[in-house]
Scaffold this motif. Structure first.
Motif, mmCIF file in Angstrom:
data_model
loop_
_atom_site.group_PDB
_atom_site.id
_atom_site.type_symbol
_atom_site.label_atom_id
_atom_site.label_comp_id
_atom_site.label_asym_id
_atom_site.label_seq_id
_atom_site.Cartn_x
_atom_site.Cartn_y
_atom_site.Cartn_z
ATOM 1 N N SER A 1 0.809 -1.224 0.000
ATOM 2 C CA SER A 1 0.000 0.000 0.000
ATOM 3 C C SER A 1 0.844 1.277 0.000
ATOM 4 N N LEU A 2 1.880 1.290 0.858
ATOM 5 C CA LEU A 2 2.729 2.476 0.928
ATOM 6 C C LEU A 2 3.312 2.840 -0.430
ATOM 7 N N CYS A 3 3.561 1.828 -1.248
ATOM 8 C CA CYS A 3 4.233 2.043 -2.533
ATOM 9 C C CYS A 3 3.378 2.861 -3.483
ATOM 10 N N PHE A 4 2.060 2.816 -3.327
ATOM 11 C CA PHE A 4 1.263 3.706 -4.167
ATOM 12 C C PHE A 4 0.731 4.903 -3.383
ATOM 13 N N GLN A 5 0.636 4.759 -2.060
ATOM 14 C CA GLN A 5 0.128 5.890 -1.280
ATOM 15 C C GLN A 5 1.133 7.045 -1.241
ATOM 16 N N ILE A 6 2.411 6.699 -1.117
ATOM 17 C CA ILE A 6 3.403 7.777 -1.042
ATOM 18 C C ILE A 6 3.491 8.583 -2.345
ATOM 19 N N PRO A 7 3.603 7.930 -3.503
ATOM 20 C CA PRO A 7 3.579 8.749 -4.734
ATOM 21 C C PRO A 7 2.264 9.512 -4.897
ATOM 22 N N ALA A 8 1.167 8.920 -4.438
ATOM 23 C CA ALA A 8 -0.115 9.629 -4.546
ATOM 24 C C ALA A 8 -0.068 10.930 -3.759
ATOM 25 N N ILE A 9 0.579 10.888 -2.599
ATOM 26 C CA ILE A 9 0.678 12.107 -1.791
ATOM 27 C C ILE A 9 1.594 13.119 -2.474
ATOM 28 N N MET A 10 2.678 12.614 -3.080
ATOM 29 C CA MET A 10 3.691 13.517 -3.633
ATOM 30 C C MET A 10 3.302 14.125 -4.968
ATOM 31 N N LEU A 11 2.587 13.354 -5.788
ATOM 32 C CA LEU A 11 2.290 13.855 -7.133
ATOM 33 C C LEU A 11 1.100 14.803 -7.120
ATOM 34 N N ASP A 12 1.067 15.661 -8.124
ATOM 35 C CA ASP A 12 -0.078 16.529 -8.333
ATOM 36 C C ASP A 12 -1.275 15.696 -8.729
ATOM 37 N N GLY A 13 -2.442 16.089 -8.314
ATOM 38 C CA GLY A 13 -3.647 15.422 -8.779
ATOM 39 C C GLY A 13 -4.075 14.271 -7.882
ATOM 40 N N THR A 14 -4.953 13.427 -8.418
ATOM 41 C CA THR A 14 -5.578 12.367 -7.643
ATOM 42 C C THR A 14 -5.201 11.012 -8.241
ATOM 43 N N ALA A 15 -4.827 10.073 -7.373
ATOM 44 C CA ALA A 15 -4.536 8.723 -7.863
ATOM 45 C C ALA A 15 -5.816 7.896 -7.810
ATOM 46 N N ILE A 16 -6.037 7.097 -8.852
ATOM 47 C CA ILE A 16 -7.189 6.192 -8.867
ATOM 48 C C ILE A 16 -6.706 4.811 -8.462
ATOM 49 N N VAL A 17 -7.277 4.270 -7.405
ATOM 50 C CA VAL A 17 -6.862 2.954 -6.932
ATOM 51 C C VAL A 17 -7.994 1.960 -7.168
ATOM 52 N N ILE A 18 -7.740 0.978 -8.018
ATOM 53 C CA ILE A 18 -8.757 -0.032 -8.293
ATOM 54 C C ILE A 18 -8.518 -1.209 -7.361
ATOM 55 N N SER A 19 -9.530 -1.530 -6.614
ATOM 56 C CA SER A 19 -9.361 -2.523 -5.568
ATOM 57 C C SER A 19 -10.610 -3.400 -5.521
ATOM 58 N N PRO A 20 -10.431 -4.719 -5.368
ATOM 59 C CA PRO A 20 -11.560 -5.622 -5.602
ATOM 60 C C PRO A 20 -12.619 -5.656 -4.507
ATOM 61 N N LEU A 21 -12.246 -5.307 -3.286
ATOM 62 C CA LEU A 21 -13.219 -5.507 -2.230
ATOM 63 C C LEU A 21 -13.483 -4.239 -1.447
#
Ligand code: ADP
Ligand code: MG
Ligand code: ZN
Length: 598
Positions: A44-64
Motif C-alpha cells: 500500500s505504501l508504494c502507491f500511497q506515497i507517490p499519490a501524496i507527492m504527485l499533483d492530482g488524484t490517484a485512482i486505486v482499483i481494488s476488488p473488495l
C-alpha cells in the motif's frame, strides 16, 4: 516533502522495506510498475506515497469494499485525504464524494472494478487531474490465478479511455509466471518496472499436523494461546458452522464468516473480529482479501486449501505487523477428496470455452498435487513454498515444523494423574516448587521433610526433568484441572475427571529451537494499560484498534516510555498526525504509570 519525509511524517516509519523505494521512484518518474510482493510486505505504501507527492488524484482499483474501507480509515488517520466510490455508499455520501473529488480534494480515490465504466465516474476521471492509476490485487485479472474477477477485464478499457495515458502501477502477491504474464498483457502495462521481492516472511512459523482429532488440537492450541487473535479457515460453510458450534459451546471467543451469512451478519462479525471484541474468526476463504488487520497471531487451516497460492495468501494474513506468528495446517486425506470434488464440479462460467474450462481443471489438479505434497512435509516447509514461487534455497529455515522436528501433541495423562495424586496425598499443602521436588524425589526435600519422603508418590516422576514437571503443572492450572491458592496447589471439581474417570490430557508440543526475535523489552503491565486506552479511543472513533497504533508500536511505547512529544515521535509507527492526535493521551498514560510505580 521527499519520500523519506513522507514516510516519517505520515506513516511514522524510519526506513523503507525491500522494493518499496524502487517502486515509488518508478511511479514518480512516470514509469509503469508491476510489483510482486508477498502479503504483508507493504504494498500500500508504494502507491500511497507517490499519490501524496504527485499533483492530482490517484485512482486505486481494488476488488473488495472492505479492503478499501480499512485503507481509507488508515489514510484519514494519517491525515491523507482519500475516499471510496463503491456500491455500498449511499446516494448522498456519493454525491458529496463526487463534488469533493471534482474540487481535487483527494489524493487517492478507491474504486471497485465494477464501477469503472459508470458514466459519472468516467466523466469525473476525464475532468480532474489523475496522477496515476493503481491496480491492487492485480492477479484478479488472470483466469489462471486463484481469484479471477471478470470485472478486472474492464481495466484496460478504462486506461485507454484517457486522452493522455496515465502511468499504471499493478500490485499482486501472486508470483507464478503465468499470472505475471497475464497481468502485464491484460492490463496493457508498458515496459513496466517489474519488482519482485523475496517471498519469505521470516516472522511466520509454518507447521503441518495430522492430529487424530482436529477439534481437540484446536482447543488445546487456543488454550495455550489465550490472548492472541487468529483466523481458523475451513474449506466449507458446513465445517465453519460445525466448528463454530463446538467452540462457542465450549465458551471460546469466536465468530464466523462465510458467503451463506447475510451481508449484515458478515459485516458485524468481521467488525467484531477486526476490532478485537472477538478473538477468533472461523471462516471460509470468502474471508480475507479485505482484511488488513495487522495483529493476527495465528492462522490455522482446519482443512487443506486447494493450492499453495491460496494457502500462502491466507496464512500470510498472520503477522503483518512483523511480530512472530504461526501458520498451522491440519491435514487429513479427506481434505484432498473435497478439493478434488470442488475442481471437478466448477461453478458455471459463461466467459470460458469448454476447452478453456478443461485446461483450467487440469491446472487446478496440478496445483492441488503440489498442495498435498506440502502437507506430506518431507522437506522444509518454507523452502517448499518459496521454491514453488521460484525462489530456490538449500538450507533448512529452522522455523517450520519439519526443521524443528515437531511431534504431535504429547499424551501427559499419566504425568497429570501422578501430579494430582501427589497433591491429594500431601493434603493440598504444598507449593508448585515443592510438588516438583516431591515428584522428582529430591534428596534435599527428603532430608528436610522425612514425613513427605514416606508418602507413596514421592519420586513418582523422577525420570522426568524438573522443568517439564513444572510445565505440566502450569498447564494443568491453565486447563483448570487444578487450582493454586496463594501458591499452594489445590484440587478442584475437575481434578477428579483425570484422577478417576480416565479423562486424557494432551499438551501441544512446542518446539524449543524457536527463538523470539530480540524485541525491545516490553513492559507488560504498561502494555496492557496502553492496549485498553487504544481500544477506548478506537471504539469512540468507531475504527479498528490497529488503525490507531499497531501492537508493535504499543510494545515499543511500553519499552521506551516516552515522556514528551519529541520522544513520542521517535517511536516506530508514530507520524506527525498521530502524534498530534494521540501523543498527549499516551504520554499522560505513561507518566501516570511511572508515577504510580515509583
Ligand atoms: P500488503 O498490501 O503488501 O499485504 P500492507 O500494505 O497492508 O501489505 O502493509 C502491511 C503492514 O506493513 C502495514 O501494517 C504497514 O503499515 C506496514 N509497513 C509497510 N511499510 C512499512 C515500512 N517501511 N516500515 C514498517 N512498516 C511498514
Ligand atoms: Mg494490500
Ligand atoms: Zn524449515
Amino acid at each position: 516533502m521527499d519520500k523519506y519525509g513522507i514516510l516519517k511524517e505520515y506513516f511514522g516509519y524510519d526506513g523503507f522495506r525491500e522494493g518499496q523505494e524502487q517502486i515509488i521512484d518508478s511511479i514518480l518518474g512516470g514509469r509503469d510498475v508491476l510489483a510482486v510482493m508477498p502479503t504483508g510486505a507493504g504494498k500500500s505504501l508504494c502507491f500511497q506515497i507517490p499519490a501524496i507527492m504527485l499533483d492530482g488524484t490517484a485512482i486505486v482499483i481494488s476488488p473488495l469494499i472492505s479492503l478499501m474501507k480499512d485503507q481509507i480509515y488508515s489514510l484519514k488517520e494519517n491525515g491523507i485525504p482519500a475516499a471510496a466510490i463503491n456500491s455500498s455508499s449511499d446516494r448522498e455520501a456519493l454525491q458529496k464524494t463526487y463534488s469533493e473529488a471534482y474540487d481535487g480534494k483527494y489524493k487517492l480515490i478507491y474504486i471497485s472494478p465494477e464501477r469503472l465504466d459508470s458514466r459519472t465516474f468516467l466523466a469525473l476521471a476525464s475532468s480532474i487531474k489523475i496522477s496515476f492509476v493503481c491496480v491492487d490485487e492485480a492477479h484478479c485479472v488472470s483466469q489462471w490465478g486463484q481469484d479471477f474477477r471478470s470485472s478486472y477485464l474492464k481495466i484496460s478499457n478504462f486506461i485507454s479511455s484517457f486522452n493522455e495515458r496515465p502511468t499504471v502501477a499493478a500490485f499482486t502477491a501472486t508470483a507464478t509466471q503465468a499470472v505475471r504474464c497475464d497481468i502485464e498483457n491484460l492490463l496493457g502495462l508498458k515496459n513496466p518496472d517489474t519488482v519482485v521481492t523475496g517471498f519469505d516472511r521470516k516472522n511466520l512459523y509454518f507447521e503441518v499436523r495430522k492430529p487424530k482429532s482436529k477439534l481437540e488440537f484446536i482447543k488445546e492450541y487456543l488454550d495455550m494461546n489465550r490472548d492472541k487473535s487468529g483466523i481458523i479457515y475451513c474449506s466449507t460453510r458446513k465445517n465453519v458452522e460445525l466448528l463454530y458450534g463446538r467452540l462457542s459451546a465450549d465458551g471460546y471467543s469466536v465468530t464466523k464468516y462465510h458467503a451463506g451469512l447475510d451481508a449484515e451478519e458478515r459485516k458485524s462479525n468481521q467488525d467484531n473480529f477486526v476490532r478485537d471484541n472477538i478473538r477468533i474468526i472461523i471462516a471460509t476463504n470468502a474471508f480475507g482479501m479485505g482484511i488488513d488487520k495487522s495483529n493476527i497471531s495465528f492462522v490455522i487451516h482446519y482443512n487443506m486449501p486447494g493450492d499453495i497460492e491460496s494457502y500462502y495468501q491466507e496464512a500470510g494474513r498472520a503477522g503483518r505487523d512483523g511480530e512472530n506468528a504461526e501458520c498451522i495446517l491440519l491435514y487429513s486425506g479427506r481434505d484432498t477428496a473435497v478439493q478434488r470434488y470442488f475442481i471437478n464440479h466448477p461453478s458455471e462460467n459463461d466467459e470460458l470455452s469448454v476447452d478453456d474450462m478443461e485446461r483450467l481443471r487440469r491446472r487446478k489438479l496440478d496445483r492441488l498435487d503440489k498442495m498435498v505434497e506440502y502437507c506430506m512435509g518431507r522437506k522444509c516447509l518454507r523452502n517448499y513454498i518459496l521454491s514453488y514461487f521460484g525462489e530456490v534455497r538449500t538450507n533448512g529455515c529452522g522455523n517450520c515444523s519439519v526443521c524443528c522436528g515437531v511431534r504431535e501433541t504429547a499424551d501427559i495423562t499419566v504425568q497429570a494423574q501422578k501430579i494430582l495424586c501427589a497433591v491429594a496425598r500431601t493434603k493440598e499443602t504444598l507449593t508448585v516448587g515443592t510438588i516438583v521436588d516431591f515428584l522428582s524425589g529430591s534428596e534435599t526435600l527428603a532430608a528436610a521433610r522425612r514425613d513427605l519422603s514416606q508418602i507413596k508418590t514421592f519420586g513418582a516422576l523422577k525420570d522426568c526433568p524438573e522443568e517439564r514437571i513444572a510445565e505440566i503443572i502450569l498447564y494443568l492450572v491453565r486447563k483448570d484441572l487444578i487450582d493454586t491458592d496463594s501458591g499452594i496447589l489445590k484440587l478442584n471439581e475437575n481434578s477428579g475427571s483425570v484422577l478417576f474417570s480416565g479423562k486424557r490430557v494432551f499438551i501441544p508440543y512446542k518446539s524449543e529451537s524457536k527463538e523470539a526475535p530480540p524485541a525491545s523489552e516490553a513492559d507488560d503491565d504498561l502494555l496492557s494499560i496502553l492496549k485498553k486506552l487504544r481500544k477506548e479511543i478506537a471504539d469512540r472513533r468507531n475504527v479498528p484498534a490497529f488503525v490507531i497504533f499497531s501492537d508493535s508500536t504499543l510494545r515499543e511505547i511500553s519499552a521506551v516510555k516516552p515522556l514528551n512529544a519529541a520522544q513520542f515521535l521517535r517511536i516506530k509507527g508514530v507520524g506527525a498526525k498521530k502524534a498530534e492526535s494521540y501523543g498527549q493521551i499516551f504520554i499522560k498514560a505513561v507518566n501516570l504509570y511511572i508515577n504510580e510505580k515509583m
